[in-house]
Design a protein around this motif. Structure first.
Motif, PDB file in Angstrom:
ATOM      1  N   ALA A  60       2.985   5.733   6.391  1.00  0.00           N
ATOM      2  CA  ALA A  60       1.916   6.652   6.786  1.00  0.00           C
ATOM      3  C   ALA A  60       0.829   5.903   7.551  1.00  0.00           C
ATOM      4  N   PRO A  61       0.021   6.643   8.314  1.00  0.00           N
ATOM      5  CA  PRO A  61      -1.094   6.005   9.031  1.00  0.00           C
ATOM      6  C   PRO A  61      -2.078   5.350   8.068  1.00  0.00           C
ATOM      7  N   ARG A  62      -2.821   4.383   8.570  1.00  0.00           N
ATOM      8  CA  ARG A  62      -3.762   3.602   7.761  1.00  0.00           C
ATOM      9  C   ARG A  62      -4.752   4.491   7.015  1.00  0.00           C
ATOM     10  N   ASP A  63      -5.305   5.516   7.671  1.00  0.00           N
ATOM     11  CA  ASP A  63      -6.310   6.355   7.004  1.00  0.00           C
ATOM     12  C   ASP A  63      -5.723   7.104   5.812  1.00  0.00           C
ATOM     13  N   LEU A  64      -4.476   7.542   5.903  1.00  0.00           N
ATOM     14  CA  LEU A  64      -3.838   8.204   4.766  1.00  0.00           C
ATOM     15  C   LEU A  64      -3.535   7.214   3.648  1.00  0.00           C
ATOM     16  N   ARG A  65      -3.106   6.012   4.008  1.00  0.00           N
ATOM     17  CA  ARG A  65      -2.844   4.990   2.986  1.00  0.00           C
ATOM     18  C   ARG A  65      -4.137   4.610   2.287  1.00  0.00           C
ATOM     19  N   ARG A  66      -5.213   4.448   3.053  1.00  0.00           N
ATOM     20  CA  ARG A  66      -6.515   4.083   2.465  1.00  0.00           C
ATOM     21  C   ARG A  66      -7.014   5.206   1.548  1.00  0.00           C
ATOM     22  N   ALA A  67      -6.880   6.461   1.981  1.00  0.00           N
ATOM     23  CA  ALA A  67      -7.318   7.589   1.158  1.00  0.00           C
ATOM     24  C   ALA A  67      -6.542   7.628  -0.159  1.00  0.00           C
ATOM     25  N   ALA A  68      -5.246   7.360  -0.106  1.00  0.00           N
ATOM     26  CA  ALA A  68      -4.434   7.351  -1.322  1.00  0.00           C
ATOM     27  C   ALA A  68      -4.897   6.258  -2.280  1.00  0.00           C
TER      28      ALA A  68
END
Length: 125
Positions: free
Chosen positions: A80-88
């Protein structure tokens, strides 16, 4: 990702540039690697290519996504994109996914939301 257009070689998974958009949603254009209104500049197009094919892991790196490939099973996984990984990570919630259970039936991770869960992952490589 399993795709008949992807060829697994020792150096990594390669794809025909014409099939790239169908497989990943990104297209290699003169202005760069593009998806919808977003383009990522490709400074060294030769580093992205292997002969007349595009290196899938190099594309993943350019769009800032992790990639893993297993040449033995002809599988490529793009994260997944970085922003989705960070949000998770910030939410401390695992993204939902579906895997087969011991009987081969699909099971969603979210189906067990109210229960404690332990996920054990391993790799043979």
């Amino acid at each position: 990702m399993a795709n008949n257009d992807i060829v697994m070689l020792e150096g990594g998974p390669l794809i025909d540039p014409a099939a790239l958009e169908n497989a990943l949603g990104w297209a290699l254009k003169p202005e760069g690697l593009c998806k919808d209104d977003t383009c990522v500049i490709v400074h060294d197009r030769a580093a992205l290519m292997s002969g007349d094919r595009v290196d899938v892991t190099a594309v993943a790196s350019l769009i800032d996504r992790p990639a893993a490939h297993d040449a033995t099973s002809d599988l490529v996984a793009i994260g997944a994109p970085r922003d989705l990984r960070r949000a998770a990570i910030n939410d401390m919630r695992a993204p939902d996914f579906t895997l087969p259970d011991l009987d081969g039936l699909p099971m969603n991770f979210s189906d067990h939301r109210s229960k404690k869960r332990l996920l054990v992952a391993f790799s043979s490589w």
